[in-house]
Design a protein around this motif. Structure first.
Motif: not given
Length: 329
Positions: A16-17, A20-21, A24, A164, A167-168, A194
């Motif tokens: 998912q991350e 999203r980005d 990563v 999550k 990772i952010r 998150p």
């Protein structure tokens, strides 16, 4: 809600991350063919083949590589398999990632997550121990290092939400998941937000006579102990910190002020462990409100293989006995 195993929760958080980005990336050993050493990233390569990199068996090398990628603007997830292997990557984590922001006067950040399985396989719950080189708990090794965050969930939903957030995060994070929880399954929401790394402690059971802070794999053990204590008329409040640094000291201290007694239980040996740090921090905040406190950890010997693991790591009866001793003081 759906039932999700811990390894699937980790894979889902990463996928998912990555969706999203695009910054990563996932690096480590056996990522492509096996989904990582513990199969915690199964399916991630299929979705993002250009951002999954297999590394040679050289933790000290590819961890520095991950640091460089983070400094270059990427958000790497570095899989070290067993937390024991972080000893090989100690220089990159401690002398590198933890200090880049400080040494650059805040101009550089290192948004990197080191993922590793922590602790024993779960001989105390019917599993088979992995021995002294694959069963250590390393949070105590790293807690003395400024600049690092340490996340230590047990349940799938916590692993999903906290990974999550890790990772952010713009700082280096040690994400430790419990080896004994790999087969744990739990109902998890379809859309999991998150879980912030600050103020992350979770009250598992409310009580009035004693506060038990249980770290990672000791949470289910402590839950059983709380049930046994309840039969004897002892009301214990159980807290899972989930994140060790930054520690949710406010929630733990509030509980201790209510119960006036504290027992910290963890899988690592007591000497130099996170339990002593938690006890020290709470004592500084609430000494006048406390009647008694102690730490319960593993015996001060290397973790044995096979069934021997269960003779070394705290069992339900050990937690019950320690709780009674604290209550009696």
């Amino acid at each position: 809600m759906r039932q999700l195993y811990l390894n699937r929760a980790i894979a889902e958080a990463v996928a998912q991350e990555m969706k999203r980005d695009e910054r990563v990336v996932l690096i480590g050993e056996d990522i492509i063919n096996r989904g990582g050493g513990m199969s915690t990233f199964l399916g991630v390569y299929d979705q993002f083949p250009d951002r999954c990199l297999d590394m040679p068996i050289a933790e000290s090398g590819f961890t520095h590589f991950g640091n460089g990628a983070a400094l270059a603007g990427m958000r790497p997830i570095v899989d070290l398999m067993f937390s024991d292997f972080s000893a090989l990557a100690f220089d990159a984590i401690v002398n590198g990632a933890a200090k880049f922001r400080f040494n650059s006067q805040g101009e550089a950040c290192v948004p990197i997550v080191y993922v590793m399985v922590n602790g024993g396989r779960g001989a105390y719950t019917g599993g088979v121990g992995s021995g002294c080189n694959h069963s250590q708990c390393v949070e105590g090794w790293f807690q003395n290092i400024p600049g690092l965050k340490i996340v230590a969930p047990y349940y799938p939903s916590d692993a999903l939400g906290l990974l999550k957030a890790s990772i952010r995060d713009d700082d280096p994070v040690l994400f430790l998941y419990a080896e004994g929880s790999l087969g744990v399954r739990e109902a998890v929401p379809e859309e999991m937000e998150p879980i912030p790394l600050h103020h992350a402690a979770k009250i598992m059971r409310e009580g009035t006579d004693l506060t038990i802070v249980a770290v990672q794999a000791m949470v289910p053990t402590a839950l059983k102990a709380v049930e046994e204590l309840e039969k004897a008329g002892i009301s214990a409040e159980l807290i899972d910190p989930r994140v060790l640094i930054p520690l949710d000291l406010e929630k733990i201290t509030a509980s201790v002020r209510k119960t006036r007694r504290l027992l910290v239980v963890h899988e690592a040996p007591s000497r130099g462990g996170i339990g002593a740090e938690i006890l020290s921090a709470v004592t500084q905040e609430a000494l006048r409100d406390m009647k008694a406190a102690r730490v319960l950890g593993a015996k001060n010997i290397p973790v044995g293989s096979g069934f021997a693991e269960s003779l070394i790591i705290p069992q339900v009866e050990d937690v019950v006995r320690a709780a009674r001793e604290v209550i009696a003081q």
